[in-house]
Design an enzyme around this catalytic site. Sequence first.
Site, mmCIF file in Angstrom:
data_model
loop_
_atom_site.group_PDB
_atom_site.id
_atom_site.type_symbol
_atom_site.label_atom_id
_atom_site.label_comp_id
_atom_site.label_asym_id
_atom_site.label_seq_id
_atom_site.Cartn_x
_atom_site.Cartn_y
_atom_site.Cartn_z
ATOM 1 N N LYS A 46 -32.929 -6.703 9.916
ATOM 2 C CA LYS A 46 -31.449 -6.482 10.184
ATOM 3 C C LYS A 46 -31.087 -7.626 11.204
ATOM 4 O O LYS A 46 -31.946 -8.152 12.174
ATOM 5 C CB LYS A 46 -31.180 -5.273 10.778
ATOM 6 C CG LYS A 46 -29.828 -4.876 11.371
ATOM 7 C CD LYS A 46 -28.839 -4.352 9.968
ATOM 8 C CE LYS A 46 -27.529 -4.228 10.648
ATOM 9 N NZ LYS A 46 -26.461 -4.490 9.733
ATOM 10 N N ASN A 151 -27.491 -15.963 9.822
ATOM 11 C CA ASN A 151 -26.432 -15.024 9.376
ATOM 12 C C ASN A 151 -24.904 -15.762 9.619
ATOM 13 O O ASN A 151 -24.309 -15.892 10.587
ATOM 14 C CB ASN A 151 -26.253 -13.648 9.937
ATOM 15 C CG ASN A 151 -25.312 -12.677 9.452
ATOM 16 O OD1 ASN A 151 -24.424 -13.297 8.766
ATOM 17 N ND2 ASN A 151 -25.311 -11.527 9.573
ATOM 18 N N SER A 153 -22.516 -15.225 7.448
ATOM 19 C CA SER A 153 -21.909 -14.805 6.484
ATOM 20 C C SER A 153 -21.318 -13.274 6.481
ATOM 21 O O SER A 153 -20.752 -12.713 5.654
ATOM 22 C CB SER A 153 -22.915 -14.638 5.103
ATOM 23 O OG SER A 153 -24.045 -14.248 5.362
ATOM 24 N N CYS A 154 -21.773 -12.628 7.655
ATOM 25 C CA CYS A 154 -21.036 -11.262 8.030
ATOM 26 C C CYS A 154 -19.481 -11.297 7.818
ATOM 27 O O CYS A 154 -18.801 -11.892 8.358
ATOM 28 C CB CYS A 154 -21.280 -10.747 9.272
ATOM 29 S SG CYS A 154 -20.846 -9.166 9.323
ATOM 30 N N LYS A 191 -27.744 -18.285 5.254
ATOM 31 C CA LYS A 191 -27.226 -17.161 4.406
ATOM 32 C C LYS A 191 -25.893 -17.268 4.397
ATOM 33 O O LYS A 191 -25.068 -16.954 5.515
ATOM 34 C CB LYS A 191 -27.726 -15.871 4.787
ATOM 35 C CG LYS A 191 -27.117 -14.720 3.943
ATOM 36 C CD LYS A 191 -27.752 -13.240 4.473
ATOM 37 C CE LYS A 191 -27.186 -12.021 3.490
ATOM 38 N NZ LYS A 191 -27.666 -10.874 3.547
ATOM 39 N N ASN A 218 -24.168 -12.811 0.841
ATOM 40 C CA ASN A 218 -23.834 -11.501 1.615
ATOM 41 C C ASN A 218 -22.658 -10.735 0.879
ATOM 42 O O ASN A 218 -22.272 -11.159 -0.369
ATOM 43 C CB ASN A 218 -23.207 -12.114 2.865
ATOM 44 C CG ASN A 218 -23.427 -10.893 4.061
ATOM 45 O OD1 ASN A 218 -23.165 -9.928 3.707
ATOM 46 N ND2 ASN A 218 -24.095 -11.401 4.905
ATOM 47 N N THR A 219 -22.232 -9.782 1.155
ATOM 48 C CA THR A 219 -21.154 -8.873 0.721
ATOM 49 C C THR A 219 -20.038 -9.620 0.435
ATOM 50 O O THR A 219 -19.759 -10.330 1.158
ATOM 51 C CB THR A 219 -21.126 -7.485 1.393
ATOM 52 O OG1 THR A 219 -20.786 -7.813 2.756
ATOM 53 C CG2 THR A 219 -22.415 -6.393 1.440
HETATM 54 C C1 LIG Z 1 -24.809 -1.234 5.387
HETATM 55 C C2 LIG Z 1 -25.286 -3.096 5.130
HETATM 56 C C3 LIG Z 1 -25.417 -3.497 6.250
HETATM 57 C C4 LIG Z 1 -25.465 -5.105 5.847
HETATM 58 N N1 LIG Z 1 -26.105 -5.822 6.978
HETATM 59 C C5 LIG Z 1 -26.412 -6.978 7.086
HETATM 60 C C6 LIG Z 1 -26.763 -7.675 8.409
HETATM 61 O O1 LIG Z 1 -26.942 -7.584 9.466
HETATM 62 N N2 LIG Z 1 -27.133 -9.164 7.990
HETATM 63 C C7 LIG Z 1 -26.838 -9.616 6.685
HETATM 64 O O2 LIG Z 1 -27.273 -10.989 6.667
HETATM 65 N N3 LIG Z 1 -26.537 -9.150 5.812
HETATM 66 C C8 LIG Z 1 -26.347 -7.625 5.933
HETATM 67 N N4 LIG Z 1 -25.786 -6.957 4.788
HETATM 68 C C9 LIG Z 1 -25.768 -7.682 3.241
HETATM 69 C C10 LIG Z 1 -27.125 -7.442 2.522
HETATM 70 O O3 LIG Z 1 -28.059 -8.135 3.120
HETATM 71 C C11 LIG Z 1 -26.871 -8.041 1.082
HETATM 72 O O4 LIG Z 1 -26.642 -9.600 1.182
HETATM 73 C C12 LIG Z 1 -25.687 -7.604 0.443
HETATM 74 O O5 LIG Z 1 -25.919 -6.034 0.347
HETATM 75 C C13 LIG Z 1 -25.676 -7.944 -1.047
HETATM 76 O O6 LIG Z 1 -26.987 -7.343 -1.707
HETATM 77 P P1 LIG Z 1 -26.933 -5.956 -2.495
HETATM 78 O O7 LIG Z 1 -25.860 -6.242 -3.984
HETATM 79 O O8 LIG Z 1 -28.604 -5.798 -2.910
HETATM 80 O O9 LIG Z 1 -26.607 -4.890 -1.703
HETATM 81 C C14 LIG Z 1 -25.819 -5.672 4.884
HETATM 82 C C15 LIG Z 1 -25.335 -4.798 3.664
HETATM 83 C C16 LIG Z 1 -25.182 -3.474 3.812
HETATM 84 C C17 LIG Z 1 -24.670 -2.653 2.450
#
Ligand SMILES: Cc1cc2nc3c(=O)[nH]c(=O)nc-3n(C[C@H](O)[C@H](O)[C@H](O)COP(=O)(O)O)c2cc1C
Length: 378
Positions: A46, A151, A153-154, A191, A218-219
């Site tokens: 994380k 990171n 990308s958040c 990322k 990332n999302t």
């Molecule tokens: C609840 C949650 C918290 C996340 N926290 C981070 C984070 O702290 N740092 C990061 O780089 N990506 C974070 N992500 C993004 C995920 O690492 C990932 O890039 C994204 O969810 C897409 O993958 P998935 O489709 O398998 O969920 C988070 C995603 C979720 C759902």
Amino acid sequence: MTADLSVLFTGIRFENPFLLSSAPPTESESNILRAFEAGWAGVVTKTIGVHPVINVKGPKTNFLRADTESPRLSMKKRPGTALHSSWNWELISDKPLDWWIGRLSRVKKEHPKKVLIASIMAGSGSDEEMRHWQDLAKACQEDGADALELNLSCPHMDRPDMGSNIGKDQELISVVTQAVREVARVPVWAKLTPSTTDIVEEAKGAFLGGADAISSSNTFTSLPLIDPEALEFEMNVEGYVSTGGLGGPAILPLSLAKMAQMTSAFPDKSFSGIGGISDFSHALNYFLLGCGTVQVCTAAMLDHAVGPNVVRNLIRGMEEFLERNAHRGWERLEDFRGLRRDRVVPHSQIKRPDDADYHGGYGAEGQPAGAHAGTTAK
Ligand SMILES: Cc1cc2nc3c(=O)[nH]c(=O)nc-3n(C[C@H](O)[C@H](O)[C@H](O)COP(=O)(O)O)c2cc1C
């Protein structure tokens, strides 16, 4: 003979190409230990930062589900549904750097062959922020991190100098990556955010700054849906919502489009594919586009918090795939990685019923669209 699933990615040997991405499944020492025991070859922690982190009141993540017999989409739990996506507005780790230091080395000591990647984040508005990046990088690598993931990308940061706000600026990406590169003794992965117009530009910035790999996606920036009865967002705090990030099955095709742009622009570079993966057939898309590893979040969150069944199925899926394709001489990922990268081409290169009729949306002599009826691109 057991199949060889191992990969060499940015100079690091992984026992298989399956990693947990930076998110709740990797937010604690106990989760990371459980993940390694379950079979994940690597985890990205994380995201660790140095600025204060205070999450919103109430739930930080929820899951949108689609009815199988109607068009309804809702986060409400009900039978007869399939997962559509995750939605979250969770910030980075709320535990300080000091909490992580000591734990990274303990995890590494217990699992020396597993790969521990520290995700880090700071700002970008000043020399002090650049020092924060460097302090985080040095602290994590000294405590045993095998690689660093920046990171950039958040999608839900208030600060204009952080997260995806850096990831939308090619120069800032370069500057931050270079600052970390100056002190890093381990590989540096960047990322990137998918919320940009031409992700090839941002990828170029990262590689110019010295990144060894790009992780994407990332999302995706998004809102929860409004409940048609209550007229309230399905996720809200006292009625209010802000944009958050979409993950899970819904983003697989979106994330693949971003990845295809980058892997065809930089066929010799390293990419870690993320977005919507829950089984090997999904991961295979990223591999065929050129990725050397993949990362999983949403599917793992829904499977005992760290995805023991997900990783078991990924491993079994890859073993079966190699077995099925043994007649082609495929023995490892490298034998089929990137095989479909060159199949993504400009629209104009896709065959028409009669190729002589189509001139890329122009008239026969190259006039602008509309100069000739019937020749405009759709
Ligand atoms: C609840 C949650 C918290 C996340 N926290 C981070 C984070 O702290 N740092 C990061 O780089 N990506 C974070 N992500 C993004 C995920 O690492 C990932 O890039 C994204 O969810 C897409 O993958 P998935 O489709 O398998 O969920 C988070 C995603 C979720 C759902």
